[in-house]
Design an enzyme around this catalytic site. Structure first.
Site, PDB file in Angstrom:
ATOM      1  CB  SER A  24      16.561 -26.130  -6.125  1.00 33.56           C
ATOM      2  OG  SER A  24      16.428 -25.204  -7.185  1.00 33.56           O
ATOM      3  CG  ASN A 111      10.042 -14.690  -6.986  1.00 31.82           C
ATOM      4  OD1 ASN A 111      10.959 -15.503  -6.909  1.00 31.82           O
ATOM      5  ND2 ASN A 111      10.115 -13.474  -6.480  1.00 31.82           N
ATOM      6  CG  HIS A 157     -12.026 -51.493  23.490  1.00 30.62           C
ATOM      7  ND1 HIS A 157     -11.663 -50.327  24.117  1.00 30.62           N
ATOM      8  CD2 HIS A 157     -13.379 -51.448  23.383  1.00 30.62           C
ATOM      9  CE1 HIS A 157     -12.746 -49.614  24.400  1.00 30.62           C
ATOM     10  NE2 HIS A 157     -13.791 -50.265  23.953  1.00 30.62           N
ATOM     11  CB  SER A 278      12.580 -65.966   7.422  1.00 30.83           C
ATOM     12  OG  SER A 278      13.735 -66.252   8.200  1.00 30.83           O
ATOM     13  CE  LYS A 284       9.048 -64.860  10.532  1.00 31.49           C
ATOM     14  NZ  LYS A 284       8.192 -64.189  11.489  1.00 31.49           N
ATOM     15  CD  GLU A 291       6.151 -56.260   8.505  1.00 28.54           C
ATOM     16  OE1 GLU A 291       6.670 -56.254   9.618  1.00 28.54           O
ATOM     17  OE2 GLU A 291       6.515 -57.009   7.590  1.00 28.54           O
ATOM     18  CE1 TYR A 318      10.525 -18.615  -3.949  1.00 30.13           C
ATOM     19  CE2 TYR A 318      12.392 -17.158  -3.594  1.00 30.13           C
ATOM     20  CZ  TYR A 318      11.890 -18.412  -3.873  1.00 30.13           C
ATOM     21  OH  TYR A 318      12.748 -19.447  -4.083  1.00 30.13           O
ATOM     22  CD  GLN A 323      16.094 -23.574  -4.090  1.00 31.29           C
ATOM     23  OE1 GLN A 323      16.054 -22.757  -5.001  1.00 31.29           O
ATOM     24  NE2 GLN A 323      17.227 -23.923  -3.508  1.00 31.29           N
TER      25      GLN A 323
END
Ligand code: ARG
Length: 459
Positions: A24, A111, A157, A278, A284, A291, A318, A323
């Site tokens: 890890s 642990n 809506h 763009s 653009k 986004e 554990y 992990q």
């Protein structure tokens, strides 16, 4: 060769693929600071309790600082064969100070070590998130204060509903984010118990002082059950849950910005600092930051679901499955802090287009409810009848291709003879928002009162 930390009963090393699935260190090196802080507190406590000598504890505590400075300077070699951050640090400590390094792990297990490291990390992350949310709250408050009386359409809506103010819309996000803030504060409070000293799972026969290590690490108290201490990941799940809700809020405003900045709406102009162009279409200006913020909820929510799924079937205590908790939290945390910072920048820099907002507010028969309310107030019609009369006036206007204020008094009276000139006073959007004086309503006075309340709370 067998492992130096636990190789006593082994004669051969692990398979290369075993090393790949087991190690890890690639990600838990991010716990280095917390690991060393936890170990230094543990060593001091061991000495204070007479479990190791002061001299050994001093060597350990100094040596750990050397290890930390090596890591911070980028001079530390992380070894995959040493699995994780805990064994990498201890092994390097041994190289630096020799024999006393082997005494650090007395009355401790990886642990409880990883449990305390990870809690410290998530606790720090709660603090950073709280700061990030506060900065965004201030940005929304500044927008709300500037535009407390700018009229815009309110939607249901995504259809024009009733006029509201820009300030009121901004303050809706202040309420959401303030709840997020309190969720992180709550989570932090609950997670602030120290699992160190639970050892592997059952506690230890050494006369340790868990209250001392808890206090040294800034925890309110030690955890009360050693089995729970090493198997609990609620604190990470609670952090992730709060992060998911917060990211969902950010995503909703990001979506509004995407819509509002379009040529069809023109409600806001986003700053060049948060948009891109763009390579083919010269006109653009794309709302990329918005986004991407909208997309971050996907990662954060995904991490949350992943950790719930990892944890849900594990018998106490554990298991190595746990992990896999860290990458989920790390990715969610990085995503959330980045999204908060980007949103704060965008909200600070964005410019509302008052003219478009007001024009849009007046279109789509947005004051139809005001007209119905006028019929109730002035002609004492039951609301249902007023609703019906107003509906027929909207149809009349729609057929003529005009808005409600453009109808003549005669046309109004064709649907109800009692209507007088006075009706036109409620058809303007300014009057409409000013009349919404109910507590929490959109009237500019109400909005200003809420801005003042939150500014005081945040001060
Ligand atoms: N790297 C491990 C983890 O992140 C540390 C704990 C290992 N404990 C053990 N008994 N193998 O969970």
């Amino acid at each position: 060769a067998s492992n130096a930390m636990w190789g006593g009963r082994f004669t051969a090393g692990v398979d290369a693929i075993m090393e790949a699935i087991n190690a890890s260190i690639g990600f838990d090196k991010r716990l280095a600071h917390q690991d060393i802080t936890g170990s230094r507190a543990h060593a001091a406590m061991l000495a204070a309790q007479g479990i190791i000598t002061d001299k050994d504890a001093e060597a350990i505590r100094e040596g750990l600082l050397t290890v930390l400075s090596e890591i911070e300077a980028g001079k530390f070699t992380f070894r995959k064969d040493l699995e994780d951050i805990h064994m990498n640090v201890e092994s390097r400590l041994k190289e630096i100070i020799g024999e006393p390094a082997g005494r650090l792990h007395t009355a401790r297990s990886r642990n409880d070590q990883v449990a305390v490291d990870f809690r410290l990390w998530v606790r720090d992350q709660c603090d950073a998130t709280i700061d990030g949310i506060e900065a965004l709250l201030r940005a929304f408050l500044a927008q709300a204060e500037a535009g407390a009386d700018w009229v815009m359409p309110g939607f249901t809506h995504l259809q024009t509903a009733q006029p509201v103010t820009w300030g009121h819309h901004m303050m809706a996000y202040v309420e959401m984010l303030a709840r997020d803030l309190s969720r992180f504060k709550d989570a932090r409070k609950r997670m602030n118990e120290c699992p160190l000293g639970a050892a592997a799972l059952a506690g230890t026969s050494f006369p340790i002082d868990r209250f001392a290590t808890a206090a040294a690490l800034g925890f309110d108290r030690p955890t009360a059950n050693s089995l729970d201490s090493v198997s609990d990941r609620d604190f990470a799940l609670e952090y992730l849950s709060a992060a998911s809700i917060c990211a969902m809020h950010l995503s909703r405003f990001a979506e509004e910005l995407v819509i509002w900045s379009s040529a069809q709406f023109r409600f806001v102009r986003l700053s060049d600092r948060w948009t891109t162009g763009s390579s083919i279409m010269p006109q653009k200006k794309n709302p990329d930051a918005a986004e991407l913020i909208r997309a971050k909820i996907g990662r954060i929510m995904g991490s949350t679901v992943a950790l719930f799924t990892i944890m849900k079937g594990l018998p106490l205590t554990y298991s190595k499955d746990m992990q896999e908790d860290k990458e989920q939290v790390f990715d969610a945390a990085d995503s959330l802090l980045l999204a908060l910072a980007a949103m704060t920048g965008m909200v600070t820099d964005m410019a509302a287009n008052r003219e478009s907002l007001e024009k849009a507010a007046a279109s789509g028969f947005s004051t139809a409810t005001d007209l119905a309310d006028w019929l109730v107030r002035s002609l004492n019609l039951p609301f249902r009848d007023a609703h019906h009369v107003t509906g027929s006036l909207v149809k009349l206007a729609e057929d003529k291709g005009v808005d409600l204020p453009d109808l003549s008094l005669e046309e109004m009276q064709s649907q109800h003879p009692g209507i007088t000139e006075d009706v036109f006073t409620v058809l303007g959007v300014e009057n409409s928002v000013r009349s919404r004086q109910s507590y929490g309503g959109t009237a500019p006075d109400q909005v200003r009162a809420q801005v003042a309340r939150w500014k005081e709370l945040l001060a």
